[in-house]
Scaffold this active site. Structure first.
Site, PDB file in Angstrom:
ATOM      1  N   GLU A   1      41.089  62.596  56.039  1.00  0.00           N
ATOM      2  CA  GLU A   1      42.383  63.289  55.907  1.00  0.00           C
ATOM      3  C   GLU A   1      42.416  64.148  54.644  1.00  0.00           C
ATOM      4  O   GLU A   1      41.985  63.702  53.566  1.00  0.00           O
ATOM      5  CB  GLU A   1      43.536  62.272  55.868  1.00  0.00           C
TER       6      GLU A   1
ATOM      7  N   ASP B   1      47.615  50.665  62.815  1.00  0.00           N
ATOM      8  CA  ASP B   1      47.433  50.910  61.379  1.00  0.00           C
ATOM      9  C   ASP B   1      47.906  49.696  60.593  1.00  0.00           C
ATOM     10  O   ASP B   1      49.015  49.195  60.833  1.00  0.00           O
ATOM     11  CB  ASP B   1      48.319  52.105  60.991  1.00  0.00           C
TER      12      ASP B   1
ATOM     13  N   LYS C   1      43.200  50.037  61.839  1.00  0.00           N
ATOM     14  CA  LYS C   1      42.750  51.090  60.915  1.00  0.00           C
ATOM     15  C   LYS C   1      43.263  50.718  59.537  1.00  0.00           C
ATOM     16  O   LYS C   1      44.376  50.201  59.409  1.00  0.00           O
ATOM     17  CB  LYS C   1      43.298  52.459  61.335  1.00  0.00           C
TER      18      LYS C   1
ATOM     19  N   ASP D   1      50.957  54.295  60.578  1.00  0.00           N
ATOM     20  CA  ASP D   1      52.083  53.903  59.721  1.00  0.00           C
ATOM     21  C   ASP D   1      52.924  55.115  59.332  1.00  0.00           C
ATOM     22  O   ASP D   1      53.952  54.982  58.668  1.00  0.00           O
ATOM     23  CB  ASP D   1      51.609  53.103  58.496  1.00  0.00           C
ATOM     24  N   SER D   2      52.517  56.322  59.821  1.00  0.00           N
ATOM     25  CA  SER D   2      53.394  57.495  59.723  1.00  0.00           C
ATOM     26  C   SER D   2      54.713  57.212  60.436  1.00  0.00           C
ATOM     27  O   SER D   2      55.716  57.891  60.204  1.00  0.00           O
ATOM     28  CB  SER D   2      52.710  58.731  60.323  1.00  0.00           C
TER      29      SER D   2
ATOM     30  N   GLU E   1      43.129  52.100  55.171  1.00  0.00           N
ATOM     31  CA  GLU E   1      42.773  53.157  54.215  1.00  0.00           C
ATOM     32  C   GLU E   1      41.910  52.590  53.092  1.00  0.00           C
ATOM     33  O   GLU E   1      42.172  51.483  52.610  1.00  0.00           O
ATOM     34  CB  GLU E   1      44.046  53.775  53.617  1.00  0.00           C
TER      35      GLU E   1
HETATM   36  O1  KIV Z   1      49.624  57.000  59.993  1.00  0.00           O
HETATM   37  C1  KIV Z   1      49.073  57.923  60.595  1.00  0.00           C
HETATM   38  O2  KIV Z   1      49.666  58.582  61.442  1.00  0.00           O
HETATM   39  C2  KIV Z   1      47.689  58.215  60.276  1.00  0.00           C
HETATM   40  C3  KIV Z   1      47.087  59.452  60.869  1.00  0.00           C
HETATM   41  C4  KIV Z   1      47.629  60.643  60.217  1.00  0.00           C
HETATM   42  C5  KIV Z   1      45.617  59.414  60.851  1.00  0.00           C
HETATM   43  O3  KIV Z   1      47.078  57.515  59.534  1.00  0.00           O
END
Ligand code: KIV
Length: 266
Positions: free
Chosen positions: A183, A84, A114, A45-46, A116
């Site tokens: 992280e 994500d 994924k 989600d970056s 959090e």
């Molecule tokens: O969103 C993302 O890119 C991430 C990575 C930094 C692990 O969660």
């Protein structure tokens, strides 16, 4: 290794071969990452910040994540594609998380999601993994909690911080996750978590002792310069190269030296 990488491949790499994970957000970036031989392609989600220009990862929606996961999936042949889950798509409760995680598995080529969270997300992770949705965990600095943390702060410091980090990591493992991102934690804390867990740890800003490493693609390529964290290593300056090439094109057009005969039809 030429066969498709699965969560079993990743689990079996623990303590043997370093796991290479990189983010990708579209067809070309996933294609090049795959050709470069990464094990895991993460549609992180970056995306919100480095591609869509939002200030944080908080605003990105399910529809935006699905759209980009489909695009990346078209370029991803061999590596494990992980999507994500965006903020708001899994925090409400396990059933809601299941519905949204299902969308990634049904509507995109992703084979895993994924999310959090540690102890507080264990029930949700368990609900998903018991229903055939492979989950990668993410603890330590959790960017979706930026407003709660009051900024991006290194986690797991001091005795209390380390205890909380270990509790979170264990809870994610016990809930059935097959791997976990660490992280923004001190390298000694990451070493302890990695030693203690049976599942692989994948670090970002967590030092060299994890079972694998991940970087945001646009950071490693030099395609994002709003903020460059200490843990980023730049392997290219593609932003500068992009600007140079576009400037050259603009100059050629302005000076009428492009297109030439070789670029024109008779
Ligand atoms: O969103 C993302 O890119 C991430 C990575 C930094 C692990 O969660």
């Amino acid at each position: 290794m030429t066969e498709k990488i699965t969560i079993n491949t990743i689990k079996a790499m623990k303590g043997l071969d370093p796991i290479v994970m990189v983010t990708a957000y579209d067809y070309p970036s996933a294609l090049y990452a795959d050709r470069a031989g990464v094990h895991i392609t993460l549609v992180g989600d970056s995306l919100a910040q480095v591609v869509l220009g939002y200030d944080t990862t908080v605003p990105i929606t399910m529809e935006e994540m699905l759209h980009h996961t489909r695009a990346a999936g078209r370029g991803c042949q061999r590596s494990l594609l992980v999507a994500d889950m965006p903020f708001g798509s899994y925090q409400k409760g396990p059933a809601d998380a299941f519905e949204n995680a299902c969308r990634f598995l049904k509507e995109t080529p992703a084979h895993s999601v994924k999310l959090e969270g540690g102890v507080t997300m264990a029930e949700t992770i368990n609900y998903l993994t018991m229903r055939s949705i492979p989950v990668m965990g993410h603890v330590g600095l959790m960017p979706q909690s930026v407003h709660q943390m009051g900024g991006y702060r290194v986690q797991g410091r001091g005795k209390e911080g380390l205890r909380a980090l270990l509790d979170d990591a264990r809870a994610v493992q016990d809930a059935g996750a097959y791997s976990i991102v660490l992280e923004g934690v001190p390298m000694e804390a990451a070493r302890q978590v990695t030693r203690e867990l049976a599942i692989p740890t994948i670090g970002i800003g967590a030092g060299p002792h994890c079972d694998g490493q991940v970087l945001v693609l646009n950071d490693l390529l030099g395609l994002y310069d709003q903020f460059v964290p200490k843990f980023v290593k730049r392997y290219a300056e593609m932003g500068k190269e992009m600007e140079r090439a576009i400037r050259e094109f603009a100059k050629d057009v302005t000076e009428r030296t492009f297109p030439g005969k070789e670029h024109s039809y008779e």
